[in-house]
Design an enzyme around this catalytic site. Sequence first.
Site, short mmCIF file in Angstrom:
data_model
loop_
_atom_site.label_atom_id
_atom_site.label_comp_id
_atom_site.label_asym_id
_atom_site.label_seq_id
_atom_site.Cartn_x
_atom_site.Cartn_y
_atom_site.Cartn_z
N ASP A 101 -6.45 -7.71 0.26
CA ASP A 101 -7.69 -7.45 -0.07
C ASP A 101 -8.08 -8.57 -1.05
O ASP A 101 -7.67 -9.16 -1.90
CB ASP A 101 -7.89 -6.03 -0.39
CG ASP A 101 -7.40 -5.69 -1.60
OD1 ASP A 101 -6.12 -6.27 -1.90
OD2 ASP A 101 -7.99 -4.88 -2.50
N GLU A 156 -5.56 -3.38 -3.30
CA GLU A 156 -4.74 -3.64 -4.93
C GLU A 156 -6.23 -3.63 -5.66
O GLU A 156 -6.29 -3.26 -6.74
CB GLU A 156 -4.18 -4.83 -4.66
CG GLU A 156 -3.52 -5.11 -6.14
CD GLU A 156 -4.38 -5.77 -7.18
OE1 GLU A 156 -4.23 -5.78 -8.34
OE2 GLU A 156 -5.55 -6.27 -6.91
ZN LIG Z 1 -5.11 -10.01 -7.47
#
Ligand SMILES: [Zn+2]
Length: 397
Positions: free
Chosen positions: A92, A154
């Site tokens: 992401d 993340e």
């Molecule tokens: Zn990163």
Amino acid sequence: MTFNQSLFCEQLSQLVATPSISCTNPNLDMGNRDVIDLLANWFSDIGFTVDIQTVDNNPQKANLIATLSPRESNSSEQHPQRGGLVFSGHTDTVPYDDMRWTHDPFTLHINNDRAFGLGATDMKGFFPTVYAAIQPFLDKPLLEPIIVLATADEETSMSGARALMNPSPSQSLQKARYAIVGEPTSMQAIRMHKGIGMESIRIQGKSGHSSDPSLGNNALDVMHDVITDLKHFRQQLQQRHSHPGFVIDVPTMNLGCIHGGDNPNRICGQCELEFDLRTLPGMSLDDLRDDIDQQLTRIAEKNQIIIERESLFEGVNAFEQDADSDFVRTVEKLIGQESQSVAFATEAPFLHAMGMDVLVMGPGSIDQAHQPDEYIDLKQIEPAINTLQSLIKKYCL
Ligand SMILES: [Zn+2]
């Protein structure tokens, strides 16, 4: 084998052209599934077994565990102990500010050895780097598996990394021994970072005319007690814990914002405080939250008022890989530099908690991450490939 820069750029441009913004604002949040499918195709085409794990029961969010296993069957019988090297990255990106980009953030743009695009350095560029690094080993007899791990979310909740802790997403990952988390560190080895939690405390009092305090219960007065207590708690933490490996060598707590009340002549009915906690390795966020909750219960009882604490996200614990471990020594020797600490949190503590030795190390610089005109320095790719190949030789052949 020389580095095929045009393949690298072609693959990076595919990843950049596949948007995967994760954001706590649901209007901007996209999911990463298309990137996962793209990577699954790349790696299955060269002989990896791919395992896609849906995250948060959301079909748009997934982790990929791609494994290149030793050719002999029953490798688990031959190697009952842990084995295997993981190259891990998140798929992401953060959102972008359209007005401040010189070029389209989803079209890779190359200029002067820099490849510009959203996520180019943080950290889509890691996957083509890994892809290039494993090429010479595809027909070699591996003793231990090479595992490519690609995660979701993340940049927000770390729910992808969290999902890995659930029962057995993949045998190979459960047994893996070593992991490189390829965040952009300009290939410096990072063996520790602080943990982070973000909390809110909400006090529900009772408003009333200020001329008679008995008409209400002043949330702002009680918040004063809460803040006094938190500052005392912070002081205690800083007396008890310190770590010379960090620039700010003590745990910190920042009181970030406060909202409450509406008028000088009204008893403040409600007050809310938000703060963060940055922990050192060895400290548990959950333990700190328990300690804070005990204090809040005491203050609430004393003042006959409702106090609620809520975590704004689950938090990430601090990470430290033992300086004396073989993995740290090996990598330090390879790159000719001592491992260090960083100020940002990563998925490393999750892999570490699964029993792996973990270092954070990848091409590109964090200085260009989360910025308009994000780019990765192409000059860093070939040395990165060489380092990853040395690790494969050491731990998988
Ligand atoms: Zn990163």
